[in-house]
Structures are given as C-alpha cells and as structure tokens.
Design an enzyme around this catalytic site. Structure first.
Site, PDB file in Angstrom:
ATOM      1  N   LYS A 288       5.655  -7.773   1.882  1.00 55.15           N
ATOM      2  CA  LYS A 288       4.685  -7.731   0.768  1.00 55.15           C
ATOM      3  C   LYS A 288       5.259  -6.932  -0.408  1.00 55.15           C
ATOM      4  CE  LYS A 288       1.390  -4.442   0.804  1.00 55.15           C
ATOM      5  NZ  LYS A 288       1.238  -3.528  -0.326  1.00 55.15           N
ATOM      6  N   ASN A 289       5.824  -5.762  -0.114  1.00 52.51           N
ATOM      7  CA  ASN A 289       6.242  -4.877  -1.203  1.00 52.51           C
ATOM      8  C   ASN A 289       7.522  -5.336  -1.896  1.00 52.51           C
ATOM      9  OD1 ASN A 289       3.961  -3.433  -0.811  1.00 52.51           O
ATOM     10  ND2 ASN A 289       4.928  -1.817   0.394  1.00 52.51           N
TER      11      ASN A 289
ATOM     12  N   CYS B  55      -4.206   1.546  -3.064  1.00 54.15           N
ATOM     13  CA  CYS B  55      -4.819   2.390  -2.031  1.00 54.15           C
ATOM     14  C   CYS B  55      -4.966   3.832  -2.528  1.00 54.15           C
ATOM     15  CB  CYS B  55      -3.939   2.393  -0.785  1.00 54.15           C
ATOM     16  SG  CYS B  55      -3.903   0.800   0.011  1.00 54.15           S
TER      17      CYS B  55
ATOM     18  N   ARG C 149      -0.889   9.327  -7.312  1.00 52.29           N
ATOM     19  CA  ARG C 149       0.011   8.203  -7.620  1.00 52.29           C
ATOM     20  C   ARG C 149       0.253   8.050  -9.127  1.00 52.29           C
ATOM     21  NH1 ARG C 149      -1.251   3.318  -3.573  1.00 52.29           N
ATOM     22  NH2 ARG C 149       1.006   3.061  -3.718  1.00 52.29           N
ATOM     23  N   PRO C 150       0.773   9.091  -9.764  1.00 50.17           N
ATOM     24  CA  PRO C 150       1.071   8.995 -11.204  1.00 50.17           C
ATOM     25  C   PRO C 150       2.196   7.990 -11.471  1.00 50.17           C
ATOM     26  CG  PRO C 150       2.026  10.978 -10.288  1.00 50.17           C
ATOM     27  CD  PRO C 150       1.205  10.366  -9.193  1.00 50.17           C
TER      28      PRO C 150
ATOM     29  N   ASP D 113       4.468   8.698 -14.101  1.00 45.67           N
ATOM     30  CA  ASP D 113       5.296   9.409 -15.089  1.00 45.67           C
ATOM     31  C   ASP D 113       6.780   9.058 -14.993  1.00 45.67           C
ATOM     32  OD1 ASP D 113       4.867  10.817 -12.567  1.00 45.67           O
ATOM     33  OD2 ASP D 113       6.285  12.269 -13.370  1.00 45.67           O
ATOM     34  N   GLN D 114       7.270   8.765 -13.800  1.00 41.88           N
ATOM     35  CA  GLN D 114       8.702   8.445 -13.655  1.00 41.88           C
ATOM     36  C   GLN D 114       9.019   7.050 -14.197  1.00 41.88           C
ATOM     37  OE1 GLN D 114      10.986  10.874 -12.422  1.00 41.88           O
ATOM     38  NE2 GLN D 114       9.096  12.002 -12.884  1.00 41.88           N
TER      39      GLN D 114
ATOM     40  N   ASP E 164       4.353   4.537   5.254  1.00 46.65           N
ATOM     41  CA  ASP E 164       3.436   3.420   5.523  1.00 46.65           C
ATOM     42  C   ASP E 164       3.240   3.176   7.014  1.00 46.65           C
ATOM     43  OD1 ASP E 164       4.344   1.300   2.689  1.00 46.65           O
ATOM     44  OD2 ASP E 164       3.169   3.129   2.879  1.00 46.65           O
TER      45      ASP E 164
ATOM     46  N   ARG F 108      -5.085  -7.161   2.469  1.00 43.44           N
ATOM     47  CA  ARG F 108      -4.235  -7.085   1.274  1.00 43.44           C
ATOM     48  C   ARG F 108      -2.770  -7.210   1.674  1.00 43.44           C
ATOM     49  NH1 ARG F 108      -5.157  -1.991  -2.302  1.00 43.44           N
ATOM     50  NH2 ARG F 108      -3.299  -2.933  -3.176  1.00 43.44           N
TER      51      ARG F 108
END
Ligand code: EPZ
Length: 430
Positions: free
Chosen positions: A22-23, A117, A122-123, A125-126, A305, A397
C-alpha cells in the site's frame, strides 16, 4: 456500520497470498502523474487508500483505467488543474505525495493538508524544508499546502528526522529539478526503494535509495513505463504475527523475505520456527510464545507499523515484555481496547510493559487506526469466545479482503452490519 464478528480459538493453518505494498502504491500513483505518457502499474492493492488516490486523480482530469482488480493504466497528459482538495483525498495521509509530483513536473501544486491515522502529530516540516531547499515557495493555510517555483534547482538536503514521506516527496520533486540533489539521513524502507526504481524506470536518475544518502540528477522529462509494485511487508508481517499468536502454521506467499528480517528474527526469539524460501515465509508456532523486548526503528529496524500486532502477541507470551515506540508519539491508544480482552499492559510514555496472560477473552472493541485494528483482530482470533471489532473502515484502508484471507486460514470471522447477522454467526459457530 460494518464490523467484524469473530469466534476465537482456532489456530491459523494454510497459505495466504500477500498483495502489493500500500505505502509504495500510494507514492507510485502520485509519481505516475509526472509524465504525459501512459503508465501501466501491476500488483496495485485494491484498498480504500489507493482507490481514494485514483479517485482524486480522476477528479483533476487524469485518465485512470483499472484493467483488472490489481492493474491500472494512467495517463496524466490531460490534467486540468493542479489542486488536489476533495473529500476522498482529505482522509488519507499520502495526499501530500501529489505535491512532490506536481512540483517536479509543473513547478506548482496545491494539496489538502494530509489526514491519516491519528498516531501522533505527524508534521510535514521536513517535506517543506526539502521543497524550499529546491527553490519552491511553500505556504500552508486554509487547510491546504501551496507550493510554487520559477525553477527547481538541485540542493544538498539533510533531513532532521528519518522520514519516509519526506524522503519520497523530495526525491520526486528533485527528479525533475535542474542539477544534482543529495538527500542525507534518508529513509531506507523497501517502499522508498520501490518508488526510486519506479521513477528510474520512467527515465529518472536516482542512486542510493535504500541507503541513508540518496543522489538524484534531475532530468527534463520522464516517460511512460510498466511497473509491478513490491509485496506489502506489513501485510505479510501481520499474517506472520497472526500465525504466531494463534499457535498456527501459515505459509505467507508472494513476499520478499529480506524485507521481513526484523520480524522473523523476533518471532524466532519468541520460540517460533521460521522457514524461508525465495518468495515465501512459513511461520510455525507449536507452543506458548516467549517474551522479548522490542524498540521500533526506521528500516531495517523493527517497523512501527508492526508494533500493535507484536504487542498483541507478546500479551500472550510467558513473562514480561517491553515494547518501546520510538517513531510516533501516540501509538498505544489500542492498549485500552486490548485490556478489555484481558491483556495486562502498562503504558508509560512511549513504552508498554507487558505481562503475558494465558489467554484473551472475547469482547466488543473498536479499531482506533489501521494497524491497531488489525492487531485487535489478531487478539480476537486467539480469544476465548465471541468478539466484535468495530470501525473496520480503518482496517480496510490498508488490508485487502482481510476477513476472507483469515477465513481461508481457518478463522471464524465474518463481516456483518446488523445485530441479526451477529446472532446468526453466534448460532452457527456456538
Ligand atoms: C509512512 O508515514 C507510512 N505511511 C506509515 O504507515 C509509517 O508508519 C511511517 O511511514 C513510518 O514507517 C505511508 O507511507 C502512507 P514518517 P509517514 O514521515 O511518511 C516525523 C500505515 O500504517 N516527521 O516516516 O507520515 C513523524 O511525526 C502508516 O501504513 C516529522 O517530524 O511517516 C514521525 O514521528 C501509518 N516531520 C516520524 O517523523 C516531517 O516532515 C516518521 O514519520 C515528517 C515526519
């Protein structure tokens, strides 16, 4: 609202086929928009998140055709605008991959701020740091991220945090920037390598994916390609953990065993037998699992995960186990639900202290997020008596045909959406 109903106690036995990652698929779908030529992708998982990405692509005029359940044909030459901001895409985190793709190809893009999720802040910024280093002007506001650049110029970017998403997003934008980009402290997950291979199959020039330094030489144009997505390391790991927790004997097929090394190594420590072949892993657990300690780390460490699934298995192991979550700051929410099934776990900050119990007992629980939902299903598969798992939309999902694959391994599980159906299941399996 659909839910799973289960009657626990059956060891899982047999074979299961793993689907596409999925990812990897989510990023590859975004990267497929970086050419005006046609792209063919196989081993595409048929899950909510990938379907939401495909729907979002159609909504901006990209040609998308499912040639079969796991194959898509894409042509983005007729894209009519560079704004991805619709209800489907809001719900998933991977929407931000369109920003790296659009910035690379069109030097502009507007994408809704990511969902996903709730396992931590979960910013992004990077991601923004990388795009800015390449010469883009990035602003966030009114629920969207807006990125524009007169030109993208290669840069030397040092990630402050090992971030899968930022590594992939910057790699996509840099693949069509002028000159050379170096990404230091890059994520090394298998799906990072898969996206690099996909982009290179389109004519990109990316070296070093899978190490912590990725070197990209920008190209003017990317061409069409045919590509097959790698197997899903986390779906495979989830079935490995289910086999171990139910004291079963399961062969997990269509996998890359090397991607599962951290999981296999821990299962051996816990007393399982692991048999590897070229594209399969067999997990045999004949006696009670033994305790061990886990710290989640970026690949090739133990994957975050897989943390909930491992905690469920350790909750039944003999002795005390310690699980430390070092990637996300709020990924133990499911422990409360697991305690309702009889688990004895104490969470202190980013650490769970687990005292193994002899068994779980059936209960009604709800999935707080994708992987925790799968973990609660594993707990219910081992539990004495009936369980229901609600909010299975999170599970669906990222897991295709999850209940069917478990039924094929001997689990008593059904997807229902009424109390009447639950009663019928209980009568049938009493
Ligand atoms: C990807 O999320 C996966 N999602 C996650 O899987 C996975 O848990 C995660 O990578 C780690 O492997 C997708 O690929 C769609 P990160 P991502 O950026 O990219 C911090 C699942 O179950 N960070 O590697 O969002 C972040 O807060 C999902 O399939 C920043 O501080 O993860 C976290 O603490 C859940 N700034 C850490 O880095 C940034 O700009 C790792 O996050 C980006 C991230």
């Amino acid at each position: 609202m659909e839910k799973y109903v289960l009657n626990g106690g059956n060891p899982l036995v047999g074979e299961v086929e793993i689907g596409g990652a999925k990812n990897a698929a989510l990023a590859i779908l975004a990267a497929a928009t970086m050419t005006d030529e046609t792209v063919y992708i196989d081993n595409m998982p048929d899950v909510y998140d990938t379907n939401a990405m495909l729907q979002a692509m159609r909504s901006v005029g990209i040609f998308v055709e499912r040639t079969d359940r796991h194959s898509v044909k894409i042509n983005a030459s007729q894209i009519k605008n560079y704004t991805f901001d619709n209800d489907d895409i809001k719900k998933i985190r991977a929407s931000y991959y369109f920003l790296g793709a659009l910035l690379g190809k069109y030097k502009q893009g507007v994408v809704v701020l990511p969902g996903g999720c709730s396992i931590g802040l979960r910013p992004i910024d990077q991601h923004i740091k990388g795009f800015t280093a390449l010469g883009a002007k990035v602003t966030t506001g009114y629920g969207v991220i807006d990125a524009k650049a007169d030109a993208l110029v290669g840069s030397h970017i040092y990630l402050d945090v090992v971030s899968v998403g930022a590594t992939i997003n910057i790699m996509m934008a840099a693949s069509m920037a002028e000159g050379k980009t170096i990404i230091e402290n890059a994520a090394k997950e298998p799906h990072v390598v898969d996206i690099a291979n996909f982009l290179n199959s389109m004519g990109a020039d990316i070296k070093g994916a899978g190490t912590d330094v990725i070197r990209i030489r920008g190209v003017e144009k990317l061409h069409g390609t045919e590509y097959t997505i790698i197997p899903d390391q986390i779906e495979a790991g989830t079935f490995m953990m289910a086999a171990a927790a139910t004291k079963g004997d399961v062969t997990i097929k269509n996998v890359i065993p090397k991607h599962l090394e951290a999981i296999s190594a821990k299962l051996v420590e816990m007393g399982c037998q692991i048999h590897e072949s070229d594209d399969a892993v067999r997990v045999v657990a004949t006696r009670r699992l033994q305790n061990t300690h886990i710290k989640t780390l970026p690949y090739p460490g133990f994957p975050t995960d897989m943390q909930p699934q491992m905690t469920v298995a350790l909750g039944l192991a003999s002795g005390i186990s310690i699980v430390t979550e070092s990637i996300f700051e709020n990924r133990f929410k499911y422990v409360e639900e697991l305690t309702r099934m009889g688990a004895s776990i104490k969470v202190e900050g980013s650490t769970a202290i687990i005292e193994g119990v002899d068994k779980y007992t059936g209960a009604s629980v709800s999935a707080p997020d994708l992987r925790a939902g799968a973990a609660l299903v594993i707990a219910a598969l081992t539990a004495e008596g009936f369980s229901t798992v609600e909010d299975i939309k999170y599970i669906e999902r990222g897991y295709e045909d999850f209940d069917q694959k478990l039924r094929d391994l001997g689990a008593q599980i059904e997807k229902v959406d009424s109390d009447k159906e639950i009663q019928k299941f209980k009568l049938k399996n009493a």
